[in-house]
Scaffold this active site. Structure first.
Site, short mmCIF file in Angstrom:
data_model
loop_
_atom_site.label_atom_id
_atom_site.label_comp_id
_atom_site.label_asym_id
_atom_site.label_seq_id
_atom_site.Cartn_x
_atom_site.Cartn_y
_atom_site.Cartn_z
CB SER A 391 -113.72 -10.14 1.77
OG SER A 391 -112.36 -10.00 1.49
NE ARG A 392 -111.71 -12.34 9.31
CZ ARG A 392 -112.64 -13.23 9.61
NH1 ARG A 392 -113.83 -12.83 10.03
NH2 ARG A 392 -112.43 -14.52 9.50
CB VAL A 393 -107.60 -8.26 4.24
CG1 VAL A 393 -107.28 -8.43 5.70
CG2 VAL A 393 -107.54 -9.58 3.51
#
Lengths: 529, 181
Positions: A391-393
């Site tokens: 999950s990048r953010v």
């Protein structure tokens, strides 16, 4: 006649009033003629001024959308059955782009992508807001970084692949790996928010699914009370390709209504691979040139423009009011700080995530949750492959206690998976390796969660604390589940205020930690002696 | 796209030979037959039929005799295997023709035949409005009950009683009506 019989004069008055409201003034219509109809596409002669994506209406009321504007004809996709439209019919411009009338009364209903109810109940009332299906996503200045968590209620996701409000997180995996279940659990988990008066409105878009599957999903949601804040948009397998292609846009338009009025919404597209197939069908019949895997050239844009509409809107009211491409009906009604979270689903074939559509959508989204058939068959459910899920953010949106407790869980689990693969060959291992493996196995057990049993975040933190701090070392592997249940019951009854409520408020100090350890010790003595 | 290229070529070719009016007559015939006769349309698309058969079909359906310019054009379309586009080409050719002659097609539908006076008045007022010569096609359609429907090219002015009744029906049967309770 009984007392409550309707008086004749009343009816007449009513009718008169209605008749006065009816606009029977004539005005110009722009018309064309159907030259050819085939497989859901009509070729129309005339309509020289028609706009792209404009809604058209045939003389018998069937609707269509103009998609190909050529010099000598207009290609339009039908939104109704093909057999109802015949050669020679006249078609009328409506002057409107394809849109959906959104109303608060839609909540709890099952609708088609045109906003018509298909659950057999009364027609949808309330104040209508005409939201265009195709709308440009908010520009950079109207956005804000993701900062609030969207709790899915699944330990594995909230701890290791956290999702924030306004994020787009892809759920990808083969058939029968539990993709839909994750989203259903997420919807069910929003019940607490709804009861607390701060609902996350959920929009479930079913694309190309069986009617029976949609019916049973709606039943499940009803059973858990989740339909009170959910709208189901369904374009079943039997619906025309145009409707299947438009369904996600309808879902996004409804979500935008909540987003732009300052509320939180979650939209689930189940699934975008079927939408891509529907769009391919439409494109090929419109004779657009096919590209890789016969998908048209703009298949990337199809998904990117849809997913860009998920956003967290800036909290400053005066900026939010200036938002680009606001529909007329929302002007003056905009509230800042709303979010639209998107959970698109992609189905892979035999785990091939490097196929065309999966790679496209992976690159568009802010991370993916990869579901693995092997894990699913081993009984590890949700079958999340931690190694390649990211999950990048979302990390910024995790609550503090969860960050503290589960900070290293993801890397630990990935390390354990690797070690486990090695130890399958040899029998000898040193004490440190044995410990890592033991801990990994127990954490894996802890992350297993039964269907439709989402856990509030404070309980997740408490139980994961035990896992990551080695409090399970003396518990046999097959007793981990019992330990979890006993601990959660004990915390619920004896430590609610000091532990659970503290974590909920975001406090996680040594005192809370020691109380969890104390409770865990009690359970351990009770179980192992 | 392709159809308009063919139509433009045919129109210019015919205009060079001062035959655009004659070709127009043929084209109008073809258009009428193609829009009325689905069998002919599917016959033209049928790959089993040879060029000669298709040519004969077309010429016969135009009354047995066509202008040599149009006959050449039929040969060209058949040679390039574009006969399926003939309907589009015909429509496009008619557009080019009307444009070059500053003509507008007006379709007037009424419930009963109009009196000559009234009709002339109507036509004159349309003429003054669009500044074009008019080609009026009249149609009597008792189903519209009263009023008239006027179509000029793509535009339609529907002032019929039947449309107004339909509007009222729609309004009364769809959602937004006042509930009795």
């Amino acid at each position: 006649m009984s007392d409550n019989a309707i008086k004749v004069s009343e009816i007449s008055d009513l009718l008169k009033r209605q008749l006065e409201q009816i606009d029977i003034d004539t005005h110009y219509d722009e018309v064309g003629e159907v030259l050819e109809v085939s497989d859901g596409v009509a070729r129309i002669y005339g309509l020289t001024n028609v706009g792209s994506n404009e809604l058209l209406e045939f003389e018998n009321g069937v609707k269509a959308i103009a998609m190909n504007l050529e010099e000598d004809n207009v290609g339009a996709v039908l939104l109704g059955p093909t057999y109802l439209v015949k050669e020679g019919y006249t078609v009328k411009r409506t002057g409107r782009v394809a849109s959906i009338n959104v109303s608060e009364d839609m909540i709890g209903r099952v609708i088609n992508p045109l906003g018509e109810p298909i659950d057999g109940r009364e027609s949808i009332g309330g104040e209508f807001f005409e939201m265009p299906l195709e709308r440009k996503a908010p520009g950079v200045i109207f956005r804000q970084p993701v900062s609030e968590p969207l709790q899915t209620g699944l330990k594995a996701i909230d701890a290791m692949i956290p999702i924030g409000r306004g994020q787009r997180e892809l759920i990808i995996g083969d058939r029968q790996t539990g993709k839909t279940s994750i989203t259903v659990d997420t919807i069910i988990n929003q019940l607490d928010n709804f009861n607390a008066g701060d609902p996350v409105y959920c929009i479930y878009v079913a694309i190309g699914q069986k009617g029976s599957t949609i019916a049973s999903l709606v039943n499940t949601l009803k059973e858990y009370g989740a339909m009170s804040y959910t709208i189901v948009v369904a374009a079943a397998a039997a619906d025309p390709a145009a409707l299947r292609y438009l369904a996600p846009y309808a879902g996004a338009a409804i979500g935008e209504y909540f987003r732009d009025t300052g509320r939180h919404a979650l939209v689930i597209y189940d699934d975008l691979s079927k939408q891509a197939v529907a769009y391919r069908e439409v494109s090929l019949i419109l004779r657009r040139p096919p590209g890789r895997e016969a998908y048209p050239g703009d298949i990337f844009y199809l998904h990117s423009r849809l997913l860009e509409r998920a956003a967290k809107i800036i909290a400053q009211q005066e900026v939010a009011e200036q938002m680009n491409d606001l529909p007329e009906c929302l002007k003056g009604k905009v509230k800042a700080g709303g979010t639209l979270t998107a959970l698109p689903i992609i189905e892979t074939q035999a785990g091939d995530i490097s196929a065309y559509i999966p790679t496209n959508v992976i690159s568009i989204t802010d991370g993916q949750i990869f579901l693995d058939t092997d894990l699913f068959n081993e009984g590890i459910r949700p079958a999340i492959n931690v190694g390649i899920s990211v999950s990048r953010v979302g990390g910024n949106a995790q609550i503090k206690p969860m960050k503290k407790v589960a900070g290293t869980l993801k890397t630990d689990q990935a390390q354990f998976r690797e070690l486990e693969a090695f130890t399958k060959f040899g029998s000898e291992m040193d004490a440190v390796t044995a410990m890592t493996i033991d801990k990994g196995q127990k954490n894996t057990q802890l992350l297993i969660q039964p269907l439709h049993k989402p856990l509030p975040v404070e309980k997740q933190v408490a139980i994961l604390y035990c896992g990551t701090h080695g409090l399970l070392a003396n518990i046999p592997l097959n007793k981990v589940k019992d330990f979890e249940n006993n601990l959660l019951t004990l915390l619920e009854y004896s430590y609610k205020e000091e532990v659970l409520n503290q974590i909920k408020k975001g406090n996680f100090d040594d005192k809370v930690a020691s109380l969890i350890e104390e409770a865990a010790e009690k359970i351990k003595i009770q179980m192992v002696g | 796209m392709i159809a308009s290229r063919y139509a433009r070529a045919l129109f210019q070719f015919a205009a060079d030979r001062q035959a655009e009016d004659k070709v127009f007559e043929d084209i109008r015939m073809v258009e009428k037959i193609l829009s009325e006769n689905a069998q002919l349309k599917s016959a033209l698309k049928n790959p089993l039929l040879g060029k000669d058969v298709k040519k004969q079909l077309l010429i016969t359906s135009c009354g047995g005799k066509v202008h040599p310019v149009f006959e050449r054009f039929i040969d060209l379309t058949l040679q390039n295997k574009r006969e399926a586009l003939l309907h589009n080409v015909a429509l496009k050719y008619m557009d080019f023709y009307y444009e070059s002659k500053n003509l507008a097609i007006v379709r007037l539908t009424t419930a009963f035949p109009l009196e000559r006076d009234l009709e002339n008045k109507l036509i004159l007022s349309i003429k003054n409005l669009i500044h074009k010569d008019l080609m009026v096609e009249k149609k009597v359609e008792p189903n519209i009950i009263g009023g008239f429907i006027l179509e000029i090219g793509d535009l339609r002015w529907d002032g019929s009683i039947s449309r107004q009744l339909k509007k009222i029906h729609e309004k009364l049967t769809t959602g937004s009506i006042v509930r009795l309770s």
